[in-house]
Every structure is written in structure tokens, then in C-alpha cells.
Motif scaffolding. Structure first.
Motif, PDB file in Angstrom:
ATOM      1  N   ALA A   1     -12.458 136.702  11.524  1.00  0.00           N
ATOM      2  CA  ALA A   1     -13.114 136.154  10.329  1.00  0.00           C
ATOM      3  C   ALA A   1     -14.148 135.100  10.723  1.00  0.00           C
ATOM      4  N   ILE A   2     -13.826 134.289  11.728  1.00  0.00           N
ATOM      5  CA  ILE A   2     -14.800 133.320  12.241  1.00  0.00           C
ATOM      6  C   ILE A   2     -16.007 134.056  12.794  1.00  0.00           C
ATOM      7  N   LEU A   3     -15.762 135.100  13.568  1.00  0.00           N
ATOM      8  CA  LEU A   3     -16.858 135.879  14.155  1.00  0.00           C
ATOM      9  C   LEU A   3     -17.697 136.557  13.078  1.00  0.00           C
ATOM     10  N   ALA A   4     -17.057 137.065  12.032  1.00  0.00           N
ATOM     11  CA  ALA A   4     -17.768 137.770  10.973  1.00  0.00           C
ATOM     12  C   ALA A   4     -18.711 136.847  10.213  1.00  0.00           C
ATOM     13  N   ALA A   5     -18.429 135.551  10.198  1.00  0.00           N
ATOM     14  CA  ALA A   5     -19.268 134.596   9.479  1.00  0.00           C
ATOM     15  C   ALA A   5     -20.530 134.214  10.254  1.00  0.00           C
ATOM     16  N   LEU A   6     -20.601 134.532  11.521  1.00  0.00           N
ATOM     17  CA  LEU A   6     -21.747 134.127  12.340  1.00  0.00           C
ATOM     18  C   LEU A   6     -23.082 134.664  11.832  1.00  0.00           C
ATOM     19  N   PRO A   7     -23.185 135.951  11.477  1.00  0.00           N
ATOM     20  CA  PRO A   7     -24.486 136.431  10.991  1.00  0.00           C
ATOM     21  C   PRO A   7     -24.953 135.742   9.709  1.00  0.00           C
ATOM     22  N   GLU A   8     -24.043 135.123   8.980  1.00  0.00           N
ATOM     23  CA  GLU A   8     -24.390 134.388   7.768  1.00  0.00           C
ATOM     24  C   GLU A   8     -24.781 132.942   8.079  1.00  0.00           C
ATOM     25  N   GLY A   9     -24.802 132.607   9.368  1.00  0.00           N
ATOM     26  CA  GLY A   9     -25.167 131.264   9.771  1.00  0.00           C
ATOM     27  C   GLY A   9     -24.033 130.255   9.696  1.00  0.00           C
ATOM     28  N   ARG A  10     -22.816 130.734   9.577  1.00  0.00           N
ATOM     29  CA  ARG A  10     -21.651 129.844   9.524  1.00  0.00           C
ATOM     30  C   ARG A  10     -20.876 129.976  10.825  1.00  0.00           C
ATOM     31  N   GLY A  11     -20.815 128.915  11.585  1.00  0.00           N
ATOM     32  CA  GLY A  11     -20.046 128.916  12.816  1.00  0.00           C
ATOM     33  C   GLY A  11     -18.606 128.522  12.548  1.00  0.00           C
ATOM     34  N   GLY A  12     -17.834 128.455  13.578  1.00  0.00           N
ATOM     35  CA  GLY A  12     -16.442 128.068  13.449  1.00  0.00           C
ATOM     36  C   GLY A  12     -15.854 127.798  14.811  1.00  0.00           C
TER      37      GLY A  12
END
Length: 111
Positions: free
Chosen positions: A29-40
Motif C-alpha cells: 500500500a505504501i508502494l502503491a501511493a508513490l505514483p500519486e506523490g505520497r511517500g511512506g
């Protein structure tokens, strides 16, 4: 456009992945958010032998399959390592994957 991620500080064992589906879902889920510009960030902690290395290896495999750049660092069990040693290794590995101009753009004034 390739998104950059770094997962550290462990190396994979090649063992079959079993029993950490919930934890892997959280990492993906953290990885999936990367293209949206949200890191984790995630911290894998626990007793020796419970599957931290395999979980990190599996998450890195998923990230690489999705086109992310994965860089590794590792801790120093004996003690006496420089401060932030795993992250120094990750940053050095990442720097080796790009040209100087790109690295300077990423690093900004810290370069």
C-alpha cells in the motif's frame, strides 16, 4: 516516469514467502501511493528468525516489478558502525544509478 523508493537494511534469503500477507499488504500500500506523490516509511522489527528479511525481500520484489528503483543497505551487528550507516549505503547505491546532474537536482542545496 520511474518512481524512486529505497527499502533498507536487509537482504533476501530466497526462501518461499508464507504467513506475512497482512504485513506485505501494508508495505505494498505504501508502494502503491508513490505514483500519486505520497511517500511512506515502514519499520520491520522483531525477534531473529520471524521473517523480517523475507518480508522486506518480497516487498522489494514487488516494488521492482512495478518499476521502482530499489536500493539496499544493511546494519552492522557487531556495533561501532557510523551513524545512519544503512542509509549511507542506500544513498550511495542510489547515487550510482543516476548521472551527476540528476543527483544534484534530487539533493538540492545538500549536494
Amino acid at each position: 516516469m520511474q518512481r524512486e523508493i529505497a527499502i533498507a537494511p536487509v537482504y533476501g534469503t530466497g526462501a518461499v514467502f508464507v504467513g506475512r500477507e497482512r504485513e506485505l499488504a501494508e508495505l505494498t500500500a505504501i508502494l502503491a501511493a508513490l505514483p500519486e506523490g505520497r511517500g511512506g516509511a515502514a519499520l520491520l522489527a522483531g525477534e531473529a528468525g520471524i521473517g523480517k528479511t523475507k518480508l522486506a525481500d518480497e516487498a522489494a520484489r514487488h516494488a521492482a516489478a512495478a518499476g521502482a528503483r530499489v536500493c539496499w543497505g544493511h546494519g552492522w551487528d557487531a556495533g561501532g558502525a557510523p551513524a545512519y550507516w544503512p542509509w549511507v549505503q542506500v544513498m550511495r547505491a542510489l547515487a550510482r544509478t543516476v548521472d551527476d546532474a540528476t543527483w544534484c537536482t534530487w539533493a538540492g542545496d545538500a549536494a
